[in-house]
Design an enzyme around this catalytic site. Structure first.
Site, short mmCIF file in Angstrom:
data_model
loop_
_atom_site.label_atom_id
_atom_site.label_comp_id
_atom_site.label_asym_id
_atom_site.label_seq_id
_atom_site.Cartn_x
_atom_site.Cartn_y
_atom_site.Cartn_z
CE LYS A 141 -3.47 1.96 3.03
NZ LYS A 141 -4.50 1.53 4.00
CE LYS A 185 -6.00 1.83 -0.40
NZ LYS A 185 -6.54 1.78 0.93
C1 PBG Z 1 -7.53 2.75 5.32
C2 PBG Z 1 -8.05 2.87 3.94
C3 PBG Z 1 -7.76 3.87 3.04
C4 PBG Z 1 -8.46 3.61 1.89
C5 PBG Z 1 -9.19 2.47 2.13
N1 PBG Z 1 -8.90 2.02 3.41
C6 PBG Z 1 -6.91 5.01 3.21
C7 PBG Z 1 -5.48 4.71 3.36
O1 PBG Z 1 -5.07 3.62 3.06
O2 PBG Z 1 -4.69 5.56 3.79
C8 PBG Z 1 -8.43 4.41 0.64
C9 PBG Z 1 -9.43 3.97 -0.33
C10 PBG Z 1 -9.64 4.86 -1.48
O3 PBG Z 1 -9.00 5.90 -1.66
O4 PBG Z 1 -10.51 4.50 -2.25
N2 PBG Z 1 -8.41 2.15 6.18
ZN ZN Z 2 -6.36 3.19 8.19
#
Ligand code: PBG
Ligand code: ZN
Length: 307
Positions: A155, A209
């Site tokens: 991520k 992601k």
């Molecule tokens: C964290 C989470 C995020 C997103 C989904 N779950 C934010 C991050 O990872 O900082 C982002 C999803 C999106 O932008 O569609 N719980």
């Molecule tokens: Zn989070």
């Protein structure tokens, strides 16, 4: 009851009360969408994100309602603290920093509470060190040895999440950012190391992601690990295509299907996307999309799962 609030930066997507969520899931299932991924928007937040693992928390209640009303839809829960903490961070803050080990306990508790509510899979999103192992241990010791984990393994710290935070879950961080635990987008070797660690710790599915800008990572991960691989087509990716289409600059449906198809081509087995309903509609009525006749029937794309 009866709440269905459109998300300003993600037109066509809504924050919903549980009754509306059930209706939505019925529709999604009818379109052939196999699974949903749940995010909670709680009424209250606190320092320790305690609402995240409450027996009667919003996600726990939603899981119960969904599994009862639409048993055939796979219910996956996003496991993270950031929607429940006052700081908006993914765990517990001590002396201005995210405390990894305190946060692990919290993440494990959230996962167990989702499992007890009856979810089919948990998706730990925080990217804390050791979170998969901590969660696996906690799940096993509570009798959930067979509950799979889909890990947000690679991520990246991305500005493409802004629409999600600002309007999707109202969980923007109150200070700092998430670069202590999310990855720098210049790195690709690090992504491979993170994925390898999560697999070692017991992840059943690994995730990259965001998706579109990171398809080199997706391809490399599939080649290197040959594991079930998910991509998260995040809020900013949706917002870009949606906004351009509204301005008349892009063909919404065509670009969306091109984007999703390229994720699949790069190696994604599972696609988490805000386009799921529209994509499912289009994939069902193949004549609406010229290439669909050949491409979407082929063996190679048979497993295309749009979520
Ligand atoms: C964290 C989470 C995020 C997103 C989904 N779950 C934010 C991050 O990872 O900082 C982002 C999803 C999106 O932008 O569609 N719980
Ligand atoms: Zn989070």
């Amino acid at each position: 009851m009866g709440i269905k609030r459109e998300i300003e930066s993600l037109p066509g997507n809504y924050q919903m009360s549980i009754d509306c969520l059930v209706e939505e899931a019925v529709e999604a299932r009818a379109l052939g969408i196999p699974a949903v991924l749940l995010f909670g928007v709680p009424n209250e937040k606190d320092e320790f994100g305690s609402g995240s693992h409450a027996h009667d928390g919003i996600v726990q209640e939603a899981v119960r309602a969904l599994k009862q009303a639409v048993p055939s839809i796979l219910v996956i829960t996003d496991v993270c603290a950031c929607e429940y903490t006052e700081s908006g961070h993914c765990g517990i803050i001590q002396d201005g920093y995210l405390d990894n080990d305190l946060s692990l306990d919290l993440i494990a508790k959230i996962a167990v509470s989702h499992a007890q509510a009856g979810c089919d899979m948990v998706a730990p999103a925080a990217m804390l060190d050791g979170q998969i192992q901590a969660m696996r241990k906690a799940l096993d010791s509570h009798g959930f040895q067979n509950l799979p984990i889909m890990a947000y393994s690679a991520k990246f710290a991305s500005k493409l999440y802004d629409p999600f935070f600002k309007h999707g879950t109202q969980s923007a961080v109150s200070f700092g950012d998430k670069r202590t635990h999310q990855m720098d987008f210049f790195n690709s070797d690090e992504a491979m190391r993170e994925i390898a660690l999560d697999i070692e710790e017991g992840a059943d599915i690994v995730m990259v992601k965001p998706a579109l800008f990171y398809l080199d990572i997706v391809y490399r991960a599939k080649q290197e690990f040959r594991m079930p691989l998910a991509v998260y087509d995040v809020s900013g990716e949706y917002a870009m295509i949606d906004a351009a289409a509204r301005m008349g600059r892009l063909d919404r449906d065509a670009v969306m299907l091109e984007a999703l198809s390229c994720m699949k081509r790069a190696g994604a087995d599972i696609i988490v996307t805000y386009f799921a309903k529209r994509a499912a509609e289009l994939l069902r009525s193949k004549e609406q999309y010229g290439q669909a006749e050949t491409d979407y029937d082929s063996q190679e794309t048979e497993g295309m799962k749009i979520r």
